[in-house]
Design a protein around this motif. Sequence first.
Motif, PDB file in Angstrom:
ATOM      1  N   SER A 282      82.360  43.375  60.536  1.00 26.72           N
ATOM      2  CA  SER A 282      82.118  43.496  61.973  1.00 26.72           C
ATOM      3  C   SER A 282      82.429  44.932  62.359  1.00 26.72           C
ATOM      4  N   ASP A 283      81.384  45.749  62.488  1.00 24.28           N
ATOM      5  CA  ASP A 283      81.519  47.163  62.836  1.00 24.28           C
ATOM      6  C   ASP A 283      81.528  47.248  64.365  1.00 24.28           C
ATOM      7  N   LEU A 284      82.712  47.274  64.928  1.00 20.48           N
ATOM      8  CA  LEU A 284      82.859  47.068  66.374  1.00 20.48           C
ATOM      9  C   LEU A 284      82.157  48.128  67.214  1.00 20.48           C
ATOM     10  N   TYR A 285      82.224  49.387  66.806  1.00 19.03           N
ATOM     11  CA  TYR A 285      81.552  50.428  67.587  1.00 19.03           C
ATOM     12  C   TYR A 285      80.035  50.299  67.470  1.00 19.03           C
ATOM     13  N   ALA A 286      79.552  50.031  66.269  1.00 14.83           N
ATOM     14  CA  ALA A 286      78.107  49.860  66.090  1.00 14.83           C
ATOM     15  C   ALA A 286      77.599  48.661  66.872  1.00 14.83           C
ATOM     16  N   MET A 287      78.433  47.630  66.989  1.00 14.92           N
ATOM     17  CA  MET A 287      78.073  46.425  67.727  1.00 14.92           C
ATOM     18  C   MET A 287      78.202  46.613  69.241  1.00 14.92           C
ATOM     19  N   LYS A 288      78.866  47.737  69.629  1.00 15.86           N
ATOM     20  CA  LYS A 288      79.204  47.951  71.041  1.00 15.86           C
ATOM     21  C   LYS A 288      79.977  46.731  71.578  1.00 15.86           C
ATOM     22  N   PHE A 289      80.946  46.309  70.797  1.00 16.99           N
ATOM     23  CA  PHE A 289      81.720  45.121  71.151  1.00 16.99           C
ATOM     24  C   PHE A 289      82.487  45.351  72.449  1.00 16.99           C
ATOM     25  N   LYS A 290      82.416  44.400  73.344  1.00 16.51           N
ATOM     26  CA  LYS A 290      83.095  44.500  74.644  1.00 16.51           C
ATOM     27  C   LYS A 290      84.592  44.299  74.450  1.00 16.51           C
ATOM     28  N   ALA A 291      85.364  45.287  74.871  1.00 14.79           N
ATOM     29  CA  ALA A 291      86.808  45.207  74.668  1.00 14.79           C
ATOM     30  C   ALA A 291      87.531  44.432  75.771  1.00 14.79           C
ATOM     31  N   ALA A 292      87.033  44.508  76.990  1.00 10.64           N
ATOM     32  CA  ALA A 292      87.748  43.913  78.118  1.00 10.64           C
ATOM     33  C   ALA A 292      87.640  42.396  78.125  1.00 10.64           C
ATOM     34  N   ALA A 293      88.787  41.737  78.280  1.00 11.29           N
ATOM     35  CA  ALA A 293      88.841  40.277  78.395  1.00 11.29           C
ATOM     36  C   ALA A 293      88.675  39.921  79.874  1.00 11.29           C
ATOM     37  N   THR A 294      87.543  39.330  80.231  1.00 12.29           N
ATOM     38  CA  THR A 294      87.223  39.060  81.635  1.00 12.29           C
ATOM     39  C   THR A 294      86.644  37.661  81.815  1.00 12.29           C
ATOM     40  N   THR A 295      86.360  37.324  83.061  1.00 15.64           N
ATOM     41  CA  THR A 295      85.744  36.023  83.366  1.00 15.64           C
ATOM     42  C   THR A 295      84.356  35.901  82.738  1.00 15.64           C
ATOM     43  N   GLU A 296      83.732  37.033  82.390  1.00 13.76           N
ATOM     44  CA  GLU A 296      82.413  37.000  81.757  1.00 13.76           C
ATOM     45  C   GLU A 296      82.444  36.347  80.372  1.00 13.76           C
ATOM     46  N   ASP A 297      83.644  36.193  79.824  1.00 13.76           N
ATOM     47  CA  ASP A 297      83.775  35.583  78.507  1.00 13.76           C
ATOM     48  C   ASP A 297      83.605  34.070  78.546  1.00 13.76           C
ATOM     49  N   VAL A 298      83.561  33.516  79.758  1.00 12.55           N
ATOM     50  CA  VAL A 298      83.394  32.076  79.948  1.00 12.55           C
ATOM     51  C   VAL A 298      82.059  31.834  80.647  1.00 12.55           C
ATOM     52  N   THR A 299      81.173  31.083  80.019  1.00 10.06           N
ATOM     53  CA  THR A 299      79.890  30.784  80.652  1.00 10.06           C
ATOM     54  C   THR A 299      80.026  29.535  81.541  1.00 10.06           C
ATOM     55  N   GLY A 300      79.217  29.498  82.583  1.00 13.70           N
ATOM     56  CA  GLY A 300      79.256  28.342  83.468  1.00 13.70           C
ATOM     57  C   GLY A 300      80.374  28.370  84.483  1.00 13.70           C
ATOM     58  N   GLY A 301      81.057  29.510  84.592  1.00 13.79           N
ATOM     59  CA  GLY A 301      82.112  29.643  85.597  1.00 13.79           C
ATOM     60  C   GLY A 301      83.462  29.167  85.104  1.00 13.79           C
ATOM     61  N   VAL A 302      84.519  29.784  85.647  1.00 15.00           N
ATOM     62  CA  VAL A 302      85.883  29.406  85.270  1.00 15.00           C
ATOM     63  C   VAL A 302      86.329  28.203  86.095  1.00 15.00           C
ATOM     64  N   LYS A 303      87.340  27.513  85.600  1.00 10.13           N
ATOM     65  CA  LYS A 303      87.823  26.306  86.266  1.00 10.13           C
ATOM     66  C   LYS A 303      88.668  26.611  87.497  1.00 10.13           C
ATOM     67  N   ASP A 304      89.442  27.703  87.406  1.00 14.44           N
ATOM     68  CA  ASP A 304      90.352  28.039  88.510  1.00 14.44           C
ATOM     69  C   ASP A 304      90.246  29.535  88.794  1.00 14.44           C
ATOM     70  N   ALA A 305      89.250  29.896  89.599  1.00 15.94           N
ATOM     71  CA  ALA A 305      88.997  31.313  89.901  1.00 15.94           C
ATOM     72  C   ALA A 305      90.115  31.932  90.725  1.00 15.94           C
ATOM     73  N   GLU A 306      90.736  31.129  91.567  1.00 14.25           N
ATOM     74  CA  GLU A 306      91.772  31.654  92.464  1.00 14.25           C
ATOM     75  C   GLU A 306      93.030  32.041  91.693  1.00 14.25           C
ATOM     76  N   ASN A 307      93.373  31.242  90.674  1.00 17.88           N
ATOM     77  CA  ASN A 307      94.556  31.519  89.855  1.00 17.88           C
ATOM     78  C   ASN A 307      94.122  31.715  88.392  1.00 17.88           C
ATOM     79  N   PHE A 308      93.254  32.699  88.204  1.00 16.56           N
ATOM     80  CA  PHE A 308      92.642  32.916  86.901  1.00 16.56           C
ATOM     81  C   PHE A 308      93.678  33.228  85.824  1.00 16.56           C
ATOM     82  N   CYS A 309      93.654  32.440  84.756  1.00 16.01           N
ATOM     83  CA  CYS A 309      94.515  32.669  83.588  1.00 16.01           C
ATOM     84  C   CYS A 309      93.593  32.750  82.379  1.00 16.01           C
TER      85      CYS A 309
END
Length: 269
Positions: free
Chosen positions: A39-66
Amino acid sequence: MSKKVLIVYAHESPASFNAAAKDAAVAALTAQGCTVEVSDLYAMKFKAAATTEDVTGGVKDAENFCYAKELKLASEEGRLADDIKKEQEKLKEADLVIFQFPMYWASVPAIMKGWMDRVLGSAYAQEKRYSEGIFKDKKAMLSFTTDCPESVYSDTGINGDINVTLWPLQNGILNYCGFQVFAPQIFWDPATGSPESRSSMLEGWRTRLQNLCGEAPVYFAPLDYFDKEKGFLLKPEVKEKYASKECGLTVGIHMGKPLPANSQTKAGV
């Protein structure tokens, strides 16, 4: 040795020593009959930031996001982002994971830390961790370069003991997830070395890879040494067992004693 190996690689330059170390590992392991994936992370342009985008279909608790909680739920429900799912599939198949990188700020580059946060995030669990972690049947190791000689990371060097530096990565991430952790492969300051010294480093790496899976892992205290009912403190019988020992149990669990020498850089110490 017929094993599946995943190399998680973080360096942008194909002319770098890290690239040479990665290529040496691929060649040596493939020659032994291993299936190697990189897994060549730079060549893959791997996303480093852990965000709500990592969950499809929306998060369960947006107000108290964990993040950890939402990632675990998304993993159970098959709602992880595609790039995470692809890496987790590679991880699922792997017997051994090698992280190849240049040490940045006494740690891994941000893009690799992002891989750990996002891909290993589903393994962050209170009920299954350390020696009972979900990857307890897999092995992992760090292979990295430094920009300074070994003396700088000694117990009298200005950067401090490399064993202390490695504790958050090897214990707090890899051992936490259950991996059996091999001693790291450290390439000390290859940038200022001679071509001969760099060749010697790579040859040493190739030689080690011949018998890598036969090595004993680095020692970590098992989960059953700790009392769940008392805040996961060492059990009295364990404290008694080690009371007469000159050094502490591990780098982090030192019991107020001198740290065990080389416990994060040598097997079974």
